[in-house]
Every structure is written in C-alpha cells, then in structure tokens.
Design a protein around this motif. Structure first.
Motif, PDB file in Angstrom:
ATOM      1  N   THR A 131      11.103 -17.118  -3.227  1.00 13.13           N
ATOM      2  CA  THR A 131       9.670 -17.153  -2.953  1.00 13.13           C
ATOM      3  C   THR A 131       9.348 -18.416  -2.155  1.00 13.13           C
ATOM      4  OG1 THR A 131       9.162 -18.399  -4.960  1.00 13.13           O
ATOM      5  CG2 THR A 131       9.161 -15.965  -5.132  1.00 13.13           C
TER       6      THR A 131
ATOM      7  N   ASP B 154       6.895 -19.356  10.567  1.00 13.17           N
ATOM      8  CA  ASP B 154       7.224 -18.169   9.761  1.00 13.17           C
ATOM      9  C   ASP B 154       7.153 -18.494   8.269  1.00 13.17           C
ATOM     10  OD1 ASP B 154       7.660 -16.662  12.045  1.00 13.17           O
ATOM     11  OD2 ASP B 154       9.848 -16.787  11.939  1.00 13.17           O
TER      12      ASP B 154
ATOM     13  N   ASN C 182       3.539 -18.826   7.269  1.00 17.78           N
ATOM     14  CA  ASN C 182       2.930 -17.493   7.231  1.00 17.78           C
ATOM     15  C   ASN C 182       3.330 -16.760   5.955  1.00 17.78           C
ATOM     16  OD1 ASN C 182       1.467 -17.691   9.599  1.00 17.78           O
ATOM     17  ND2 ASN C 182       3.095 -16.834  10.871  1.00 17.78           N
ATOM     18  N   GLN C 183       4.585 -16.926   5.552  1.00 13.15           N
ATOM     19  CA  GLN C 183       5.038 -16.344   4.283  1.00 13.15           C
ATOM     20  C   GLN C 183       4.233 -16.948   3.136  1.00 13.15           C
ATOM     21  OE1 GLN C 183       9.133 -17.170   3.259  1.00 13.15           O
ATOM     22  NE2 GLN C 183       8.999 -16.077   1.329  1.00 13.15           N
TER      23      GLN C 183
ATOM     24  N   LYS D 185       1.240 -18.111   3.273  1.00 15.29           N
ATOM     25  CA  LYS D 185      -0.118 -17.542   3.319  1.00 15.29           C
ATOM     26  C   LYS D 185      -0.135 -16.144   2.706  1.00 15.29           C
ATOM     27  CE  LYS D 185      -1.624 -20.035   7.466  1.00 15.29           C
ATOM     28  NZ  LYS D 185      -2.060 -19.917   8.864  1.00 15.29           N
ATOM     29  N   GLN D 186       0.857 -15.329   3.049  1.00 12.69           N
ATOM     30  CA  GLN D 186       0.918 -13.960   2.518  1.00 12.69           C
ATOM     31  C   GLN D 186       1.085 -13.960   1.003  1.00 12.69           C
ATOM     32  OE1 GLN D 186       4.179 -12.315   4.750  1.00 12.69           O
ATOM     33  NE2 GLN D 186       2.928 -11.895   6.560  1.00 12.69           N
ATOM     34  N   GLN D 187       1.836 -14.929   0.500  1.00 13.68           N
ATOM     35  CA  GLN D 187       2.076 -15.003  -0.942  1.00 13.68           C
ATOM     36  C   GLN D 187       0.990 -15.818  -1.660  1.00 13.68           C
ATOM     37  OE1 GLN D 187       6.105 -16.440  -1.629  1.00 13.68           O
ATOM     38  NE2 GLN D 187       7.013 -14.768  -0.468  1.00 13.68           N
ATOM     39  N   ARG D 188      -0.037 -16.237  -0.901  1.00 13.01           N
ATOM     40  CA  ARG D 188      -1.185 -16.965  -1.442  1.00 13.01           C
ATOM     41  C   ARG D 188      -0.838 -18.364  -1.971  1.00 13.01           C
ATOM     42  NH1 ARG D 188      -5.291 -14.635   0.770  1.00 13.01           N
ATOM     43  NH2 ARG D 188      -5.871 -12.573   0.066  1.00 13.01           N
TER      44      ARG D 188
ATOM     45  N   PRO E 243      -4.955 -19.293   3.492  1.00  8.53           N
ATOM     46  CA  PRO E 243      -4.908 -18.397   4.652  1.00  8.53           C
ATOM     47  C   PRO E 243      -5.891 -18.796   5.744  1.00  8.53           C
ATOM     48  CG  PRO E 243      -5.879 -17.270   2.760  1.00  8.53           C
ATOM     49  CD  PRO E 243      -5.403 -18.606   2.277  1.00  8.53           C
TER      50      PRO E 243
ATOM     51  N   ASN F  80      -2.429 -21.988  12.027  1.00  6.73           N
ATOM     52  CA  ASN F  80      -1.086 -22.437  12.409  1.00  6.73           C
ATOM     53  C   ASN F  80      -1.168 -23.602  13.386  1.00  6.73           C
ATOM     54  OD1 ASN F  80       0.181 -20.617  10.751  1.00  6.73           O
ATOM     55  ND2 ASN F  80       0.534 -19.111  12.352  1.00  6.73           N
TER      56      ASN F  80
END
Length: 197
Positions: A82, A134, A137-138, A140-143, A147, A151
């Motif tokens: 993670t 990258d 961004n990961q 951000k997606q996983q909170r 978000p 960038n």
C-alpha cells in the motif's frame, strides 16, 4: 554477447562491487587501487585497463551505486504494498543507506550530484519524477494524500528541495538528517496520522 565479452563485463562488475564495498566502509580517500584489486581478486593493471585512473573508477562506482539505488527504489514502487507501506520502506531504505555510507563517499556523491547537472537532471526528469508522481497519485487514490493537492505543487516542492541540497554548504551537513528529511517530505510537519502508525 559472446563469452569473452560476458567475462569482461563480469570482471568489470566485480571491480565495481569491490570498490563500492570499500568506499562505503572506508571512504574514497583512504582506499588505494591496490586494496580494490585485492578485494576484487584482480591485478592493479587490470583495474587501470578497465578504468584508466582512480578518478574514473570512482566516477564509475558512483554511477553503478546510483543504478543500484534506482533499482531498489523501483522494486519498492512496483511492489504490491500500500502507499503507506511504500513510504515506510522508502524512508527505511534511505535511513539504512545513510547509516551505512562513509561520510567521505557521501561527500563525493553529493559533489558529483551538484556538478554533473546534465546526467542528474535527465535521470531526475525522465526517470525519478514520473515515478514519484505515480506514487503520489496512488496515495491520492488510496486517500492517503490530499486529492486536492496538485501534482504541480508536489513537483515544485520536490524540485525546490532538490536544488537546495545541491549547495555545498547544505550537502556537507545533510547526511545525519536524512531520515528526518524523508519524514518531512512524505508526512509533513503534522506527522503520521494514527491509522498509519
């Protein structure tokens, strides 16, 4: 690659590995070509045939070391961990590197880093920066990363720090602060949230 070329390349790598091990432990200044030859189980002449001078050898060891660090970094990024686990692993790796590198070799690395701008800029812009984006961004997606944080702001922060540590008066005193700096980069001044501990 034929057998001769393969053996030649293996011998070169064994010299680089021997020199790197010695430089990490004792620094660059105290290590002679004779000591590197003994460690690599080759003659001094062989080292000069491959690298011409100690200066060239040190530079090649530096590039070899960078490649090793880059591969280690990519293994973390490409893993199934993670976002918080990747950050912890990056910080742990940086701490281990800082604890296992001789101050003299570190100073040499930073001097190369600050003077050979073209190589580093290319490596940073074409390889490291896209992978870091990258990673964020990961996050951000996983909170785990806000978000709403752009960038562009992340890049600006990393580039500002990158430029600052190239200054000689900075890189001469930064080694003991490596873990704290990595914590600041990834966790900010507020520190880790409870669920990440």
């Amino acid at each position: 690659m034929d057998g001769f070329q393969r053996r030649r390349e293996q011998k070169k790598v064994s010299i680089l590995e021997a020199a790197l091990a010695l430089f990490l432990k004792h620094g660059v200044q105290k290590i002679s070509i004779a000591e590197i030859a003994k460690q690599a189980k080759v003659s001094q002449v062989t080292i000069y045939n491959y690298f011409d001078s100690k200066h060239n050898l040190v530079h090649e060891v530096f590039l070899y070391y960078l490649d090793l660090m880059k591969e280690q970094f990519f293994q973390i990024l490409d893993s199934q961990m993670t976002f918080p686990e990747k950050i912890k692993q990056i910080i742990f790796t940086k701490k281990e590197v800082a604890n296992n590198i001789h101050e003299d070799f570190y100073q040499y690395i930073m001097k190369e880093y600050s003077t050979d701008a073209n190589y580093f800029e290319k490596l940073y812009e074409e390889v490291a920066l896209p992978r870091l984006i990258d990673l964020f961004n990961q996050g951000k997606q996983q909170r785990f990363v806000d978000p709403n944080l752009s960038n562009e702001a992340i890049i600006f922060f990393i580039q500002a720090m990158n430029k600052y540590i190239q200054r000689e008066e900075v890189y001469q005193r930064i080694l003991p602060l490596t873990e704290d700096i990595m914590n600041l980069v990834f966790y900010g001044i507020m520190g880790k949230r409870e669920e990440e501990s």
